[in-house]
Write an enzyme that holds these catalytic residues in place. Sequence first.
Site, mmCIF file in Angstrom:
data_model
loop_
_atom_site.group_PDB
_atom_site.id
_atom_site.type_symbol
_atom_site.label_atom_id
_atom_site.label_comp_id
_atom_site.label_asym_id
_atom_site.label_seq_id
_atom_site.Cartn_x
_atom_site.Cartn_y
_atom_site.Cartn_z
ATOM 1 N N TYR A 146 27.462 -10.396 -7.367
ATOM 2 C CA TYR A 146 26.053 -10.161 -7.672
ATOM 3 C C TYR A 146 25.719 -10.637 -9.082
ATOM 4 O O TYR A 146 24.692 -11.284 -9.313
ATOM 5 C CB TYR A 146 25.727 -8.675 -7.514
ATOM 6 C CG TYR A 146 25.733 -8.212 -6.088
ATOM 7 C CD1 TYR A 146 24.552 -8.162 -5.344
ATOM 8 C CD2 TYR A 146 26.918 -7.845 -5.457
ATOM 9 C CE1 TYR A 146 24.557 -7.758 -4.020
ATOM 10 C CE2 TYR A 146 26.925 -7.443 -4.132
ATOM 11 C CZ TYR A 146 25.747 -7.404 -3.424
ATOM 12 O OH TYR A 146 25.753 -7.012 -2.114
ATOM 13 N N HIS A 166 22.215 -4.676 9.851
ATOM 14 C CA HIS A 166 22.815 -5.599 8.890
ATOM 15 C C HIS A 166 24.216 -6.050 9.282
ATOM 16 O O HIS A 166 24.632 -7.157 8.945
ATOM 17 C CB HIS A 166 22.860 -4.918 7.514
ATOM 18 C CG HIS A 166 23.324 -5.802 6.414
ATOM 19 N ND1 HIS A 166 22.667 -6.966 6.068
ATOM 20 C CD2 HIS A 166 24.390 -5.713 5.561
ATOM 21 C CE1 HIS A 166 23.300 -7.545 5.063
ATOM 22 N NE2 HIS A 166 24.350 -6.810 4.736
ATOM 23 N N ASP A 213 24.309 -11.975 5.243
ATOM 24 C CA ASP A 213 24.371 -11.444 3.884
ATOM 25 C C ASP A 213 24.718 -12.584 2.922
ATOM 26 O O ASP A 213 24.112 -13.650 2.974
ATOM 27 C CB ASP A 213 25.372 -10.288 3.829
ATOM 28 C CG ASP A 213 25.282 -9.465 2.559
ATOM 29 O OD1 ASP A 213 26.031 -9.767 1.616
ATOM 30 O OD2 ASP A 213 24.467 -8.529 2.505
#
Length: 360
Positions: free
Chosen positions: A269, A326, A142
Amino acid sequence: MLYSASNVPSLSLINELEGANWDYGAPLADMKRLARKWGSDEYDWRKHEKMLNDKLPQFTRDIEVEDFGPLDIHYIHQKSTVPGAIPLLFVHGWPGSFFEVLKISPLLVEKSPDHPSFHGPPKFPCRSLYSPSNCSVTQGGDWGHLITRRQAVLYGEEHVKAWHSNFPLTNPPHSLSEDPSRYSKREQEGLKHTQWYQSRSSGYFVEQSTQPQTLGYGLADSPLGLLGWLFEKLVVWTDEYPWTDDEILTWISIYWFSRPGPAASIRIYYEVTKGNPVANPVLAQMEHTTVPMGYSYFPKELISLPRSWLKAPNLVFESEHERGGHFAAYEKPEALVGDLRRMFGKGGPAFGVVPGKSGY
């Protein structure tokens, strides 16, 4: 108790289309069950908190960040008993936390004549967010993939001797929607899954990279809002991992009870996208690094690209797995650690890359 159980019936004000299942997000029945347990004495946060504190050696330290000031970093430093253990920095991303290291930590430090042992770098691993303070190897998924790759680019000659990722990324040479027939069946399935992620499961990325503060109010104010936002990702981003209610609630409780609150977790982000406004930072053009690297491929990773797109002269290790998504460190800890052992163990392509540290 997180909140009064009398608040849980407020979920009855939310309707749900018949047969919606996961197509519309977290199902109402699951939310009611988890909310009721989280808000009652059935879930004992203090018990799980003690378990985490007993199993994971945790520390905090202020780290200076250029043009920003100090960040109070909360980290795990698990030490091996093997004198020549390989210093390894493990980095993941949202919506993960140090909870993800719970299963791999005892495997990484395990002493055996048959495979190398790892431990956290002997000093705190960062002079800044991107600068390791001593020779080590890294493992990232990630955001951890982007961070450890950046470390290898900036500090590879001196500090990062090799790096491994379970989230291989590159800038696609072709459109994801092009004719996939040139690729293997597994690669075709990977492209299909990547397209599913982009069209059906990436909305969080747009919101968190554009208006994190607005979203943060809901996550910080409503435990049910936080539960729904994270629970959905835990389920749909794994490869049918059999979550227990206690696992889910402990995972999410870490966000709820953290000192800065859950809103702090999504600002990365915005910051990364702000610094790279043209390219999507998840599929952005990757900077070249000569540091030896290894990739582990798990079929239900969010982005799964054809292997030919990922080839590079310094790609020295690859491993395909039949299952896993993930959260590989938590879903498939033996598989992930097994890859690290093969990459850095005797006969492996990165054996002995850290001077004086063989892992045995």
